[in-house]
Design a protein around this motif. Structure first.
Motif, mmCIF file in Angstrom:
data_model
loop_
_atom_site.group_PDB
_atom_site.id
_atom_site.type_symbol
_atom_site.label_atom_id
_atom_site.label_comp_id
_atom_site.label_asym_id
_atom_site.label_seq_id
_atom_site.Cartn_x
_atom_site.Cartn_y
_atom_site.Cartn_z
ATOM 1 N N GLY A 153 1.130 -1.070 -0.084
ATOM 2 C CA GLY A 153 0.184 0.018 0.103
ATOM 3 C C GLY A 153 0.524 1.203 -0.052
ATOM 4 O O GLY A 153 0.441 2.083 -0.215
ATOM 5 N N SER A 154 2.459 0.751 0.383
ATOM 6 C CA SER A 154 3.314 2.141 0.341
ATOM 7 C C SER A 154 3.229 3.265 -1.634
ATOM 8 O O SER A 154 2.832 2.617 -2.247
ATOM 9 C CB SER A 154 4.727 1.930 0.719
ATOM 10 N N ARG A 173 1.223 2.277 -6.480
ATOM 11 C CA ARG A 173 1.572 1.564 -4.837
ATOM 12 C C ARG A 173 2.221 0.389 -5.234
ATOM 13 O O ARG A 173 2.408 -0.908 -5.495
ATOM 14 C CB ARG A 173 0.342 1.603 -4.412
ATOM 15 N N VAL A 174 2.380 -0.189 -4.145
ATOM 16 C CA VAL A 174 3.172 -1.406 -3.321
ATOM 17 C C VAL A 174 2.280 -2.313 -3.474
ATOM 18 O O VAL A 174 1.501 -2.435 -3.056
ATOM 19 C CB VAL A 174 3.949 -1.430 -2.213
ATOM 20 N N ASN A 175 2.000 -3.492 -3.976
ATOM 21 C CA ASN A 175 1.231 -4.276 -4.273
ATOM 22 C C ASN A 175 2.263 -5.451 -3.317
ATOM 23 O O ASN A 175 0.731 -6.403 -3.092
ATOM 24 C CB ASN A 175 0.425 -4.971 -5.231
ATOM 25 N N ILE A 228 12.874 5.810 -15.872
ATOM 26 C CA ILE A 228 13.269 6.101 -14.243
ATOM 27 C C ILE A 228 13.977 5.062 -13.832
ATOM 28 O O ILE A 228 13.412 3.746 -13.475
ATOM 29 C CB ILE A 228 12.301 6.489 -12.738
ATOM 30 N N ASP A 229 14.847 5.524 -12.981
ATOM 31 C CA ASP A 229 15.854 4.625 -12.299
ATOM 32 C C ASP A 229 16.076 4.466 -10.444
ATOM 33 O O ASP A 229 15.731 3.305 -10.004
ATOM 34 C CB ASP A 229 17.008 4.573 -12.622
ATOM 35 N N TRP A 230 15.583 5.682 -10.140
ATOM 36 C CA TRP A 230 15.319 5.959 -8.816
ATOM 37 C C TRP A 230 14.148 6.241 -8.534
ATOM 38 O O TRP A 230 13.582 7.207 -9.745
ATOM 39 C CB TRP A 230 16.677 6.717 -8.533
ATOM 40 N N VAL A 231 13.600 5.945 -7.569
ATOM 41 C CA VAL A 231 11.830 6.394 -6.926
ATOM 42 C C VAL A 231 12.121 7.152 -5.392
ATOM 43 O O VAL A 231 12.953 6.627 -4.618
ATOM 44 C CB VAL A 231 10.941 5.561 -7.236
ATOM 45 N N GLN A 232 11.091 6.778 -4.626
ATOM 46 C CA GLN A 232 10.588 7.243 -3.109
ATOM 47 C C GLN A 232 9.541 6.794 -2.961
ATOM 48 O O GLN A 232 8.921 6.491 -4.112
ATOM 49 C CB GLN A 232 10.867 9.078 -3.186
ATOM 50 N N ILE A 233 9.584 5.544 -2.013
ATOM 51 C CA ILE A 233 8.103 5.372 -1.350
ATOM 52 C C ILE A 233 8.066 5.794 -0.191
ATOM 53 O O ILE A 233 8.670 6.546 0.535
ATOM 54 C CB ILE A 233 8.859 3.884 -1.084
ATOM 55 N N LEU A 234 6.798 5.824 -1.103
ATOM 56 C CA LEU A 234 6.164 7.042 0.495
ATOM 57 C C LEU A 234 5.289 5.684 2.023
ATOM 58 O O LEU A 234 4.421 5.048 1.121
ATOM 59 C CB LEU A 234 5.270 8.114 0.435
ATOM 60 N N VAL A 258 5.574 -3.106 -7.798
ATOM 61 C CA VAL A 258 4.604 -1.791 -7.898
ATOM 62 C C VAL A 258 4.005 -2.072 -9.147
ATOM 63 O O VAL A 258 3.910 -1.778 -10.077
ATOM 64 C CB VAL A 258 5.127 -0.611 -7.749
ATOM 65 N N ILE A 259 2.462 -1.732 -8.387
ATOM 66 C CA ILE A 259 1.296 -1.789 -9.830
ATOM 67 C C ILE A 259 1.561 -0.513 -10.071
ATOM 68 O O ILE A 259 1.542 0.234 -9.247
ATOM 69 C CB ILE A 259 0.585 -2.203 -9.669
#
Length: 249
Positions: A126-127, A138-140, A239-245, A149-150
């Motif tokens: 859900g992140s 979102r992370v599934n 995109i190679d880098w992301v941020q997870i909230l 990540v979906i």
């Protein structure tokens, strides 16, 4: 002899006076024709020593910045208070996890990416995942070291969104291609190509005001709703880098 000189001097004075009047008339006529531009230029140089100095300018700028800062802090407090009342999501720097993309399935029906951070790093199902440009998905699913990540383009994705220009909420649904569909449950919504779409302030799953995309095309309205295609700002192909909230539930 005396009378002749006096008459001569009198005539010369009259001639000189006429020239003064004539010169004054020409000057006024020139100012009239030039619409006072010469006068304004003269005033420019005369008034220059009396202009506000650098110190006064700095004082004004400082006061303006202080006013803006106070207004910003007030808005932040109001936003926090309202979100607490509505039990909406909020995000701080401690809730952000940086991750690298180690696998992509952006061309398949499922449309997902794999990240190199998992449950051991605090990633939860859900992140929220964002990249340069805005929201990705979102992370599934998580493992110890990875997270799936979906993407917004996946048919499994459904996200509440906000159109600021017309102040209305909508639903963004993935359809299996590169352009998810925006659904507005009113056929009278005045949406236009180029309208900006962000995460909804009313969402209980997403932080507010995350950039998502812009309207690329508007479909013909049906009886109960209006739909449009969205061009996403964050490109999962590059995109190679992301941020997870982290999501607070």
């Amino acid at each position: 002899m005396f009378d002749i000189r006096r008459i001569s001097n009198s005539r010369w004075w009259h001639k000189k006076k006429n020239w003064i009047f004539f010169g004054t008339f020409l000057l006024l006529l020139f100012i009239r024709i030039s619409k006072g531009s010469v006068y304004k230029d003269i005033y420019y140089f005369i008034s220059k020593p009396f202009w506000p100095g650098k110190f006064q300018k700095e004082v004004i700028i400082k006061s303006t910045n202080q006013e803006l800062l106070i207004n910003l802090n007030l808005l932040k407090k109001d936003n926090k208070r309202l979100r607490e009342i509505l039990s909406l999501q909020d995000t701080s720097i401690d809730d952000i996890i940086s991750a690298a993309v180690i696998s992509r399935k952006t061309g398949s029906w499922w449309r997902q990416i794999i990240l190199n951070k998992g449950s051991k790093d605090g990633v939860e199902i859900g992140s929220i995942v964002i990249g340069p440009g805005g929201l990705l998905g979102r992370v599934n699913n998580t493992s110890l070291f990875t997270a799936s990540v979906i993407l917004l383009t996946s048919p499994e994705s459904k996200v509440g969104v906000w159109l600021d220009r017309i102040q209305i909420n909508g639903l963004l649904v993935g359809v299996g291609d590169d352009y998810p569909s925006l659904i507005l449950y009113t056929k009278n919504a005045d949406i236009k190509v180029g309208d900006f779409v962000s995460s909804s302030p009313a969402s209980t799953l997403l932080p507010p005001n995350i950039p998502i995309g812009i309207i690329q095309s508007v479909d013909k309205p049906s009886k109960a709703k209006k739909t449009a295609k969205i061009s996403l700002l964050a490109n999962p192909y590059a995109i190679d880098w992301v941020q997870i909230l982290k999501v607070k539930i």
